[in-house]
Design a protein around this motif. Structure first.
Motif, PDB file in Angstrom:
ATOM      1  N   ASN A   1       3.250  -1.460  -4.422  1.00  0.00           N
ATOM      2  CA  ASN A   1       4.728  -1.034  -4.471  1.00  0.00           C
ATOM      3  C   ASN A   1       5.826  -2.030  -4.202  1.00  0.00           C
ATOM      4  OD1 ASN A   1       3.762   1.536  -5.032  1.00  0.00           O
ATOM      5  ND2 ASN A   1       4.174   2.513  -2.863  1.00  0.00           N
TER       6      ASN A   1
ATOM      7  N   ASN B   1      -1.775   0.019  -1.558  1.00  0.00           N
ATOM      8  CA  ASN B   1      -0.690   0.742  -2.038  1.00  0.00           C
ATOM      9  C   ASN B   1       0.705   0.150  -1.840  1.00  0.00           C
ATOM     10  OD1 ASN B   1      -1.833   2.787  -3.765  1.00  0.00           O
ATOM     11  ND2 ASN B   1      -2.247   3.904  -2.150  1.00  0.00           N
TER      12      ASN B   1
ATOM     13  N   LYS C   1       7.895   5.022 -12.373  1.00  0.00           N
ATOM     14  CA  LYS C   1       7.211   3.863 -13.243  1.00  0.00           C
ATOM     15  C   LYS C   1       6.518   4.336 -14.538  1.00  0.00           C
ATOM     16  CE  LYS C   1       6.135   1.563  -8.647  1.00  0.00           C
ATOM     17  NZ  LYS C   1       5.030   1.291  -7.800  1.00  0.00           N
TER      18      LYS C   1
ATOM     19  N   GLY D   1       0.179   7.194  -5.093  1.00  0.00           N
ATOM     20  CA  GLY D   1       0.093   6.069  -4.190  1.00  0.00           C
ATOM     21  C   GLY D   1       0.702   6.688  -2.630  1.00  0.00           C
TER      22      GLY D   1
HETATM   23 MG   LIG Z   1       2.114   2.736  -5.895  1.00  0.00          MG
END
Ligand SMILES: [Mg+2]
Ligand SMILES: Nc1ncnc2c1ncn2[C@@H]1O[C@H](COP(=O)(O)OP(=O)(O)OP(=O)(O)O)[C@@H](O)[C@H]1O
Length: 670
Positions: free
Chosen positions: A561, A557, A612, A620
């Motif tokens: 990111n 995660n 996003k 996440g």
């Molecule tokens: Mg994420």
């Protein structure tokens, strides 16, 4: 007006000095003054004795003349009838030589036989004359001062009468009188009987010296006693013979310079000397000035006061002497007062200064300046007071410091506790939020998961069976179904994960290995985004007990990111180390991406928060947070917009269940 301590002290001391000065001066002045006047009076008394001596001497001379002349043979012979010419010549010569005013021969009845002064005048009787009568009756030589009337003087000689005549001059402070002129004279007189062969009295010889306007005696005394001394143009000493209260022979001068004949004595002296017949000594105003004087009565043969003998000393020299002494004395006193005042001022200044210093220091302490100390060198009461003051302020300062530090620690403690409380509250809120959300999500996910799986399987089956034109018409739509279903499935599994349905299976592992494995899996994504990896993995990490798969999920995660944040490429720094102070293995992911906006920092752990769009689920970080929490670890995110983001994870080394409070990212980024 407020009087200062110093002024009070100075004023009281100076007052004492001044009063002392005044008393001393007053006493001194009086003692000196009295002593000087006393001495002057003694002197004048002595001078009066001298004057009396001269007076008596002169009378004695006249007496001697008659005594010795009376026993000479020609006197007897002429009275018995012979030798008249010799007698006349002798008597005239003697009168001249002895400067006598009167020298007269009378018979045994007092009838004048021959006057040496005026041979043409004879035949009158002089038996009324006290001295003549006494000489005849007592058969002794007799001498005395007598008042002689104008008539008698005229009998002796006309010019004697005019010499005796004195016009009275008005004089202040005298006894009142109607008289204008004094015609009688005052005379020194002596008479001696002349004896025959058988001691029988044949006659009498008498002589006299008129004192009026005759300055012989007074000037002789003055010369003898005062030696002509003068003070500021005036004679120091003066001598006078009074007929009654009238100056008939004197060297007291009037303002014009002439002898003060005809002036009179003051009433005060007159009452004492003439009336009471006693001597008088004291200060008296004589004609034109103040004198220290002595008077004594002159008596005639019968003891009656007929005049006075006076001596006087000008007071001015004594007064000046006294004044000089007084001024010197006062000067010394004044100087002493000034000197003592200066000393007093100086001493009180010395006494008061430390008190002032103390006062100032006390005021400053009262205003809150506890640093104040007083420096006093002396070891007296004030010095001890200053010491006590210093001790007191030191104690005060110490107490104040203690109080302040106590307050400070108290404040700090309150702040820490408040923060801790807030953290705990936040934690509870988040946990509750997550757990209720998780429960709901788990229910939904469970219900949706089976249909989704069946949709996905059937979609794949349909896709495999399709061919030709059908595939062309529906292939695209089927792919979309498969994609969206896959995505939904991912959300569902994420939700399941989030709801902690699956408990962690922990085993001892090396974190570095987990990192390497994760990176291997993600290699293609990393490369595709042109991201460089820079590793700094600690070599001596202690093994920790973790669920490898879940931790791998967390790392995945975080790395994804970072990769998302570095769309135009960049570097991802990955480091691991043992942090002994926290007893954990610390893993850091630092990217050079676009960073997180401040307003988003508080939301990034919220489930479904994403920037996003449809590409992200927003699960996440919340899932990762949950996993780290399951491991009793910590997860921190710090970010600076435009520069990059750092994610720190801390996994505890100890097996024991320590409850580490995971810090809130919001606080970290304040
Ligand atoms: Mg994420
Ligand atoms: N390294 C990072 N750099 C910049 N922003 C980040 C970074 N990590 C997280 N974020 C921000 O936090 C948000 C939440 O992240 P999280 O991982 O929970 O969800 P997501 O990434 O958006 O979706 P998913 O993880 O399902 O793909 C992101 O949308 C992003 O805005």
């Amino acid at each position: 007006m407020k009087t200062s301590l110093r002024s009070k002290l100075t004023i009281s001391f100076v007052l004492v000095i001044i009063i002392n000065g005044i008393v001393t001066s007053w006493m001194g002045v009086h003692l000196i003054g009295d002593e000087i006047i006393r001495r002057a009076q003694n002197n004048v008394r002595t001078d009066l004795n001298s004057a009396r001596e001269v007076y008596r001497e002169r009378l004695g001379e006249i007496r001697d003349v008659v005594r010795f002349t009376a026993v000479r043979s020609f006197m007897k012979e002429s009275l018995m009838g012979s030798n008249w010419d010799v007698t006349k010549a002798e008597l005239q010569a003697i009168r001249e030589n002895e400067s006598l005013d009167v020298l007269t021969l009378a018979d045994k009845n007092g009838v004048v036989l021959f006057r040496a002064r005026d041979p043409g005048s004879f035949g009158d009787s002089q038996i009324h004359d006290h001295v003549v009568a006494a000489a005849l009756s007592t058969r002794e030589v007799v001498a005395s001062t007598e008042i002689v009337s104008r008539q008698e003087l005229r009998e002796e000689s006309e010019d004697l009468a005019s010499q005796a005549r004195v016009r009275l001059v008005p004089t202040p402070m005298t006894a009142p009188t109607q008289e204008r002129v004094e015609t009688a004279g005052m005379m020194l007189e002596a008479a001696a009987p002349i004896f025959g062969d058988s001691a029988n009295v044949l006659g009498v010889l008498y002589a006299g010296k008129l004192l009026n306007k005759n300055y012989e005696i007074v000037d002789k005394v003055k010369d003898m006693v005062y030696k002509g001394e003068k003070y500021k143009g005036k004679d120091t000493g003066t001598v006078t013979i009074f007929e009654g209260d009238l100056r008939i022979s004197t060297n007291v001068r009037r303002s014009g310079g002439e002898r003060a004949i005809g002036t009179r004595v003051s009433q005060e002296v007159y009452d004492e000397v003439i009336k009471k017949g006693v001597p008088w000594i004291g200060r008296a105003f004589v004609v034109n000035g103040w004198y220290i004087t002595a008077y004594e009565p002159i008596r005639n043969l019968n003891g009656k006061v007929i005049g006075m003998l006076y001596v006087g000393m000008l007071e001015a020299p004594y007064i000046d002497l006294r004044n000089r002494l007084v001024f010197t004395f006062l000067g010394i006193t004044l100087l002493t007062v000034i000197l003592l005042s200066i000393i007093v001022d100086f001493t009180t200044g010395k006494i008061v200064k430390p008190v002032k210093d103390l006062l100032l220091a006390t005021q400053k302490v009262a205003e809150g300046d506890l640093e104040q100390r007083v420096e006093i060198g002396s070891h007296d009461e004030i010095g001890r007071l200053a010491d006590s003051f210093n001790k007191m302020t030191t104690e005060l300062q110490k107490a104040n410091d203690e109080y302040q530090s106590l307050t400070r620690t108290l404040e700090d403690k309150v702040r820490d506790k408040t923060e801790e409380l807030k953290e705990a509250q936040d934690q509870i809120v988040r946990s509750e939020k997550l757990s209720s959300l998780g429960k709901m999500a788990a229910g939904i996910a469970h219900e949706i998961n089976n249909p989704l799986t069946s949709i996905l399987i059937n979609s794949h089956l349909i896709a495999e069976k399709l061919s030709g034109e059908e595939k062309q018409r529906f292939g695209e739509n089927l792919d979309l179904i498969i994609d969206e279903t896959t995505r939904s499935s991912a959300i569902v599994s994420g939700l399941l994960e989030f709801s902690r349905q699956t408990p962690p299976e922990k085993r001892p592992a090396n974190v570095n290995d987990v990192i390497e494995e994760t990176l291997l899996l993600l290699r293609s994504q990393v490369l595709a985004h042109n991201v460089e990896i820079d590793k700094d993995l600690g070599s001596d990490l202690p093994p920790i007990t973790i669920d490898e798969n879940k931790i791998k999920q967390v790392f995945t995660n975080i790395i994804l990111n970072a990769v998302d944040a570095m769309a135009d490429g960049g570097t991802l720094y990955i480091s691991s180390r043992f942090a002994p102070e926290r007893e954990c293995v610390e893993i850091k992911f630092r990217d050079t991406g676009h960073g997180i906006r401040a307003q988003d920092m508080g939301k990034i752990f919220d489930p479904f928060f994403t920037t996003k769009g449809t590409k992200g689920t927003g699960l996440g970080l919340s899932v990762s947070y949950g996993i780290i929490e399951q491991h009793n670890g910590e997860l921190d995110i710090q970010s600076e917009i435009g520069k990059g983001t750092t994610v720190s994870i801390c996994l505890p080394v100890s097996e024991s269940k320590r409850i580490l409070s995971p810090r809130d990212a919001r606080r970290e980024n304040g």
